[in-house]
Design a protein around this motif. Sequence first.
Motif, mmCIF file in Angstrom:
data_model
loop_
_atom_site.group_PDB
_atom_site.id
_atom_site.type_symbol
_atom_site.label_atom_id
_atom_site.label_comp_id
_atom_site.label_asym_id
_atom_site.label_seq_id
_atom_site.Cartn_x
_atom_site.Cartn_y
_atom_site.Cartn_z
ATOM 1 N N ALA A 14 0.870 -1.184 0.000
ATOM 2 C CA ALA A 14 0.000 0.000 0.000
ATOM 3 C C ALA A 14 0.900 1.226 0.000
ATOM 4 C CB ALA A 14 -0.888 -0.023 1.234
ATOM 5 N N ILE A 15 0.315 2.369 -0.292
ATOM 6 C CA ILE A 15 1.117 3.595 -0.432
ATOM 7 C C ILE A 15 1.910 3.907 0.842
ATOM 8 C CG2 ILE A 15 0.938 6.118 -0.701
ATOM 9 C CD1 ILE A 15 0.556 4.782 -3.321
ATOM 10 N N GLY A 16 1.216 3.869 2.001
ATOM 11 C CA GLY A 16 1.860 4.268 3.264
ATOM 12 C C GLY A 16 3.104 3.449 3.576
ATOM 13 N N PHE A 51 5.695 7.239 16.082
ATOM 14 C CA PHE A 51 4.645 7.093 17.100
ATOM 15 C C PHE A 51 3.253 7.306 16.506
ATOM 16 C CE2 PHE A 51 7.491 8.717 20.831
ATOM 17 C CZ PHE A 51 8.246 7.568 20.713
ATOM 18 N N TYR A 52 3.207 8.182 15.516
ATOM 19 C CA TYR A 52 1.901 8.663 15.068
ATOM 20 C C TYR A 52 1.409 7.986 13.796
ATOM 21 C CZ TYR A 52 3.179 11.986 18.591
ATOM 22 O OH TYR A 52 3.578 12.526 19.778
ATOM 23 N N VAL A 53 2.120 6.955 13.368
ATOM 24 C CA VAL A 53 1.653 6.231 12.177
ATOM 25 C C VAL A 53 1.316 4.801 12.564
ATOM 26 C CG1 VAL A 53 2.914 7.619 10.490
ATOM 27 C CG2 VAL A 53 4.034 5.648 11.513
ATOM 28 N N PRO A 55 1.474 0.878 13.069
ATOM 29 C CA PRO A 55 2.675 0.084 13.378
ATOM 30 C C PRO A 55 3.324 -0.535 12.145
ATOM 31 C CG PRO A 55 0.876 -0.524 14.839
ATOM 32 C CD PRO A 55 0.331 0.466 13.883
ATOM 33 N N ILE A 56 2.506 -0.944 11.173
ATOM 34 C CA ILE A 56 3.088 -1.578 9.978
ATOM 35 C C ILE A 56 4.004 -0.578 9.265
ATOM 36 C CG2 ILE A 56 2.572 -2.549 7.697
ATOM 37 C CD1 ILE A 56 0.029 -3.744 8.880
ATOM 38 N N ILE A 57 3.559 0.666 9.152
ATOM 39 C CA ILE A 57 4.375 1.687 8.483
ATOM 40 C C ILE A 57 5.586 2.024 9.361
ATOM 41 C CG2 ILE A 57 4.413 4.033 7.532
ATOM 42 C CD1 ILE A 57 1.373 3.797 7.159
ATOM 43 N N GLY A 58 5.324 2.276 10.641
ATOM 44 C CA GLY A 58 6.385 2.723 11.539
ATOM 45 C C GLY A 58 7.489 1.699 11.696
ATOM 46 N N ILE A 59 7.089 0.453 11.970
ATOM 47 C CA ILE A 59 8.108 -0.583 12.228
ATOM 48 C C ILE A 59 8.871 -0.934 10.951
ATOM 49 C CG2 ILE A 59 8.485 -2.943 13.055
ATOM 50 C CD1 ILE A 59 7.307 -1.699 15.402
ATOM 51 N N THR A 60 8.152 -1.047 9.828
ATOM 52 C CA THR A 60 8.877 -1.384 8.588
ATOM 53 C C THR A 60 9.837 -0.257 8.214
ATOM 54 O OG1 THR A 60 6.931 -0.651 7.373
ATOM 55 C CG2 THR A 60 7.289 -3.007 7.470
ATOM 56 N N MET A 61 9.449 0.973 8.507
ATOM 57 C CA MET A 61 10.337 2.102 8.212
ATOM 58 C C MET A 61 11.617 1.988 9.062
ATOM 59 S SD MET A 61 9.302 6.058 8.383
ATOM 60 C CE MET A 61 10.472 7.365 8.541
ATOM 61 N N LEU A 62 11.436 1.666 10.355
ATOM 62 C CA LEU A 62 12.604 1.523 11.230
ATOM 63 C C LEU A 62 13.488 0.362 10.773
ATOM 64 C CD1 LEU A 62 10.980 2.028 14.742
ATOM 65 C CD2 LEU A 62 12.456 3.613 13.548
ATOM 66 N N LEU A 63 12.847 -0.736 10.356
ATOM 67 C CA LEU A 63 13.629 -1.880 9.898
ATOM 68 C C LEU A 63 14.361 -1.548 8.600
ATOM 69 C CD1 LEU A 63 11.110 -4.740 10.704
ATOM 70 C CD2 LEU A 63 13.256 -4.285 11.838
ATOM 71 N N ILE B 136 11.193 23.863 9.512
ATOM 72 C CA ILE B 136 10.687 22.588 8.982
ATOM 73 C C ILE B 136 10.279 21.667 10.132
ATOM 74 C CG2 ILE B 136 11.334 20.492 7.709
ATOM 75 C CD1 ILE B 136 13.176 22.273 5.989
ATOM 76 N N VAL B 137 11.141 21.589 11.159
ATOM 77 C CA VAL B 137 10.846 20.694 12.300
ATOM 78 C C VAL B 137 9.566 21.156 12.998
ATOM 79 C CG1 VAL B 137 11.666 19.904 14.572
ATOM 80 C CG2 VAL B 137 13.252 20.002 12.651
ATOM 81 N N PHE B 138 9.444 22.477 13.212
ATOM 82 C CA PHE B 138 8.277 23.021 13.904
ATOM 83 C C PHE B 138 7.001 22.743 13.110
ATOM 84 C CE2 PHE B 138 5.305 26.308 15.227
ATOM 85 C CZ PHE B 138 5.441 26.271 16.610
ATOM 86 N N TYR B 139 7.066 23.022 11.815
ATOM 87 C CA TYR B 139 5.889 22.831 10.960
ATOM 88 C C TYR B 139 5.528 21.344 10.878
ATOM 89 C CZ TYR B 139 2.819 23.018 6.913
ATOM 90 O OH TYR B 139 1.746 22.877 6.078
ATOM 91 N N GLY B 140 6.556 20.513 10.653
ATOM 92 C CA GLY B 140 6.335 19.060 10.525
ATOM 93 C C GLY B 140 5.748 18.477 11.801
ATOM 94 N N ALA B 141 6.314 18.877 12.956
ATOM 95 C CA ALA B 141 5.832 18.346 14.234
ATOM 96 C C ALA B 141 4.388 18.785 14.470
ATOM 97 C CB ALA B 141 6.722 18.830 15.372
ATOM 98 N N ASN B 142 4.107 20.035 14.130
ATOM 99 C CA ASN B 142 2.786 20.602 14.370
ATOM 100 C C ASN B 142 1.714 19.964 13.490
ATOM 101 O OD1 ASN B 142 0.990 22.331 15.492
ATOM 102 N ND2 ASN B 142 2.282 24.137 15.219
ATOM 103 N N HIS B 143 2.012 19.849 12.203
ATOM 104 C CA HIS B 143 0.981 19.433 11.251
ATOM 105 C C HIS B 143 0.898 17.927 11.027
ATOM 106 C CE1 HIS B 143 0.889 23.702 10.461
ATOM 107 N NE2 HIS B 143 -0.300 23.501 9.898
ATOM 108 N N PHE B 144 2.050 17.245 11.076
ATOM 109 C CA PHE B 144 2.015 15.810 10.766
ATOM 110 C C PHE B 144 1.974 14.949 12.027
ATOM 111 C CE2 PHE B 144 4.247 17.717 7.075
ATOM 112 C CZ PHE B 144 3.233 17.510 6.152
ATOM 113 N N LEU B 145 2.660 15.395 13.096
ATOM 114 C CA LEU B 145 2.730 14.562 14.292
ATOM 115 C C LEU B 145 1.794 15.045 15.397
ATOM 116 C CD1 LEU B 145 6.632 14.137 14.544
ATOM 117 C CD2 LEU B 145 5.002 12.690 13.363
ATOM 118 N N ARG B 146 1.219 16.198 15.210
ATOM 119 C CA ARG B 146 0.380 16.840 16.240
ATOM 120 C C ARG B 146 1.177 17.032 17.535
ATOM 121 N NH1 ARG B 146 -2.690 19.129 13.303
ATOM 122 N NH2 ARG B 146 -4.181 19.559 14.973
ATOM 123 N N VAL B 147 2.443 17.340 17.380
ATOM 124 C CA VAL B 147 3.296 17.635 18.539
ATOM 125 C C VAL B 147 3.496 19.141 18.557
ATOM 126 C CG1 VAL B 147 5.622 17.397 19.519
ATOM 127 C CG2 VAL B 147 4.473 15.420 18.543
#
Lengths: 498, 155
Positions: A14-16, A51-53, A55-63, B136-147
């Motif tokens: 999948a895309i993600g 943390f915010y994606v 687990p399949i995306i996050g863990i595979t990315m780390l691997l 970039i870090v501020f924007y990325g954290a704010n919009h993509f990670l909600r941090v």
Amino acid sequence: MFDNIINGFSSILAIGPIIGIITGVFIGIIFGAIPGVSAIMAIAIILPLTFYVDPIIGITMLLAVYKAGIYGGSISAILINTPGAAASFLTALDGNALTKQGKAGKALDISLFSSVTGEMIATLVLIFVAAPISIVSLQAGPIEKVFLLLFAFTVIGSLAGDSIPRGLLSCCLGMLFAMVGLSTITGASRFTFGVTELMAGFTFTPMLIGILVMPEVINTIRNRTAPHHNLSLKNSKNRGDNRISFKEFRSVFKTILKSTGIGTFVGALPGLGSSTAAFMAYGEAKRTSKSPEKFGKGSVEGIAAAESANNAVCGSSMIPMLTLSIPGDDVAALLMGAFLIHGLTPGPLIFFEHTETIYAIFAGFLLTDLFLLVIAKSGFGFFTRVASLKRYFIFPCVTIFAFAGAFTAGQNMNDVLILIVFTIIGYGMRLVGLNPAVFIIGFILTPFLEQNLDQSIAIVGTDYHLFFASPFSWVFIALTLFFVYTSARSKKKRAKQI
Amino acid sequence: MDRRKIDVVISTCLILMSLIILTNDGLSEGGVETDLGSLFLPRIVAGLIIIFSATIAIQSILKLKRNADINEEDIISTEGFMGVNIYIGIFILYWLAVPYIGFLIATPFVMFAVSYLLGGRSWFAMTAMSIVVPLIVFYGANHFLRVFLPIWSLA
């Protein structure tokens, strides 16, 4: 099992997940190729982003970062004789000799093909071996798990580093830090000294970044006057020197298979790691080679042996983690932390509770090899240019990513303080010869030990002899004594040789 | 710096700390009664720390008493430590400043200072990096990670 594998592929295609893998491969190669920056640093910095994606995306990315990072270490090893990772030391020996002969392209090619072959075979072993082992390990109750964990602590503590007492002390310190905060068994607050912020214990991510990543930054700052080496890839006029032919690859394929076997076996044992695998495979390849005199002077076979072995460790080091909850080395410990953060507890139950996720991760593992092959092969020039960035551009960014990563864990500044404190502790540990990776393993495994110990006591009551009633207990006691004895003997032998 | 002497000092501190864990019941508060108690495992670990620390300390003391030749691994080089102290100082100041002046204002100064500490003298590139990366870090954290990284709070 085949159904699970097919389902895994359908989840990963999948895309993600694919974007995650591609990003991971890019980051891994770049971080791995920069001298002084390792794959583990890349994983620790990327970890908070996952943390915010899913687990399949996050863990595979780390691997993907892990696999590509181990390979990336060979680029700087070959081009400037500076291994990006310790496991690439032997690659530097032969690879740089080839570079000096104007055959850098050939060295990079064989390194890539051997790495990918080694990784792929080891991943297949992981896929086909992990699930059956997990069925056996499911039979283990809390008592057996206690002995298993004690075995893991002792073996990892005694095998890692140069001194057994220092390794074991590092493990004990990690265990002690893990017990700060509310006990999960009794609910008592331990070692908090009235500080409410300590009730939840030390946050894992900032501690991890502080112990494993920041000391590398500090090392670079200490050695800031060392000259900067630019990576450059010069193509030879003779096209044959810029690539590896199918005939050449076929001639070393047997060595690759044998070295992959060694790497897979070593990786599956806790505490040994990729450097040991590379040295063992290189030694074996030299012993059985038709032209051992070429080793160390630009041998394609030497690069193939070292690279296939150290990359095979990536897949097989996951076997003890996924089947027995024992991370075999620092990267596996970090990945175990990532699994836990994503709500997946590594261990035999993972194959039953998170079947789809785990097989998707396995499929991602295989897919990573393909992406690594394509991306690395088509971008040698790009990666060498990016990895040549001056350190005063790289490390300020690492500092900021570490800060943001630590903050991300709990969105509070106390976690940044934890980062600073553990940076100092981590660097201090390195200075006095303690092992930060073993410290982390002790930290991660202690809650499992405490839980199983409590359950064991509830089972045996006051009949303590029941602890030794199971044959598993005796097997692990014997294995622990055997590993400690052989490790002590080999370290004594090495000390005498020096 | 002689690591053997440091070994003795650190081992002594660890042994003292472990003795406190072994003898002080006040290190654990509250919780339910169990067969093992809350301090069972910490005390086992403290006992092991005493054993391993003592082993390291005794080895180091014996080497020092024998006036044994100092090995390469027993020497801790202090070269470049000033830079390390400055770096940690910068990081502590950063940690103190961010809650008041915010991530976007504090970070460029920190990045520039670390760059300079590492020998960077490409002023334009360093300035550009110090401004662009935090954005970039501020924007990325704010919009993509909600941090939500800290912002200016002096007003």
